[in-house]
Design a protein around this motif. Sequence first.
Motif, PDB file in Angstrom:
ATOM      1  N   PHE A 132       0.866  -1.175   0.000  1.00 41.86           N
ATOM      2  CA  PHE A 132       0.000   0.000   0.000  1.00 41.86           C
ATOM      3  C   PHE A 132       0.905   1.228   0.000  1.00 41.86           C
ATOM      4  O   PHE A 132       1.530   1.543   1.010  1.00 41.86           O
ATOM      5  CB  PHE A 132      -0.906   0.024   1.240  1.00 41.86           C
ATOM      6  N   HIS A 133       1.002   1.880  -1.150  1.00 40.95           N
ATOM      7  CA  HIS A 133       1.866   3.053  -1.279  1.00 40.95           C
ATOM      8  C   HIS A 133       3.285   2.716  -0.809  1.00 40.95           C
ATOM      9  O   HIS A 133       3.931   1.857  -1.392  1.00 40.95           O
ATOM     10  CB  HIS A 133       1.268   4.239  -0.527  1.00 40.95           C
ATOM     11  N   ALA A 165      -3.698  -5.571   7.063  1.00 39.17           N
ATOM     12  CA  ALA A 165      -3.376  -5.369   5.641  1.00 39.17           C
ATOM     13  C   ALA A 165      -4.168  -6.306   4.733  1.00 39.17           C
ATOM     14  O   ALA A 165      -4.433  -5.970   3.567  1.00 39.17           O
ATOM     15  CB  ALA A 165      -1.874  -5.569   5.421  1.00 39.17           C
ATOM     16  N   PRO A 168      -8.219  -4.446   4.329  1.00 42.48           N
ATOM     17  CA  PRO A 168      -8.217  -2.975   4.296  1.00 42.48           C
ATOM     18  C   PRO A 168      -9.629  -2.397   4.309  1.00 42.48           C
ATOM     19  O   PRO A 168     -10.560  -2.973   3.743  1.00 42.48           O
ATOM     20  CB  PRO A 168      -7.499  -2.659   2.980  1.00 42.48           C
ATOM     21  N   MET A 213      -3.274   5.704   9.499  1.00 47.64           N
ATOM     22  CA  MET A 213      -3.199   4.388   8.873  1.00 47.64           C
ATOM     23  C   MET A 213      -4.082   3.372   9.621  1.00 47.64           C
ATOM     24  O   MET A 213      -4.908   2.693   9.005  1.00 47.64           O
ATOM     25  CB  MET A 213      -1.747   3.913   8.860  1.00 47.64           C
ATOM     26  N   PRO A 226      -5.697   2.209   3.901  1.00 52.44           N
ATOM     27  CA  PRO A 226      -4.521   2.299   3.011  1.00 52.44           C
ATOM     28  C   PRO A 226      -4.197   3.727   2.575  1.00 52.44           C
ATOM     29  O   PRO A 226      -3.034   4.068   2.371  1.00 52.44           O
ATOM     30  CB  PRO A 226      -4.930   1.445   1.811  1.00 52.44           C
ATOM     31  N   GLU A 227      -5.225   4.579   2.448  1.00 54.57           N
ATOM     32  CA  GLU A 227      -4.987   5.953   2.040  1.00 54.57           C
ATOM     33  C   GLU A 227      -4.168   6.725   3.070  1.00 54.57           C
ATOM     34  O   GLU A 227      -3.585   7.773   2.756  1.00 54.57           O
ATOM     35  CB  GLU A 227      -6.320   6.685   1.796  1.00 54.57           C
ATOM     36  N   VAL A 229      -1.479   5.573   4.406  1.00 55.06           N
ATOM     37  CA  VAL A 229      -0.057   5.239   4.245  1.00 55.06           C
ATOM     38  C   VAL A 229       0.599   6.305   3.386  1.00 55.06           C
ATOM     39  O   VAL A 229       0.217   6.532   2.241  1.00 55.06           O
ATOM     40  CB  VAL A 229       0.110   3.857   3.571  1.00 55.06           C
TER      41      VAL A 229
END
Length: 230
Positions: A132-133, A165, A168, A213, A226-227, A229
Amino acid sequence: MYDVKLLIVDDEISLLTMLQTILTKEGFHAIDLATTGEEALEKCQVNQYDLILLDVSMPGLSGFEISPQIRQLTEAPIFFVTARSSDLDTLTGFALGADDYITKPFNPLEVVARIKARLRRVQQPATKLIQFHELLIDPISGEVRLHGEVIHLSAQLYQLLLFFAQHPNQLFTKAQIYEKVWGESYLGEDNTVMVHIRKLRQKLEQDASHPEMIVTVRGLGYKFVPEGVK
């Protein structure tokens, strides 16, 4: 038969013998014993263990004192086994890197069940790389990287992160997280999940006091976003 190596540390010889006997009957045959913290450290320096049962109150170095030194030598799960059952003792144990905290007196078969549950999770990882990123998780090697830097996590923190993870943007209560990650029934007033989430945030978040996170949904639980991260 389990192809794993265990270390049991306790100054009570009768307890060591009892646990060794029961674990052997359950299929664990590679078991080392230690009666002092100093002896446990020596064994960890020359052996690779898959799980460690560690007493807290011992003559000489206590379990709390040696656990950070053991953690520098291995990422094997550490279960504290102790008669000290206060909230402060429990929180101290988890803060020092414990993966479980078992209070005496205990049902030995429950200890065996907890060991088996933990080893199943450690030995059956997912295989697909998760990213994620700037956060990268390799379930095969157990390596976690953030911004290209390796993040060192205890076995339990790693399992908690991996669970998040793999799910998510899904909301989970403390009870659901505990039962999924720890593999046991949630009994109510337990700070285990909260303590581990706080420690995981300290490892991953830019500002652990304002997490983006692993977020708290007040009154409901937690979710991995996830956004968040960066």
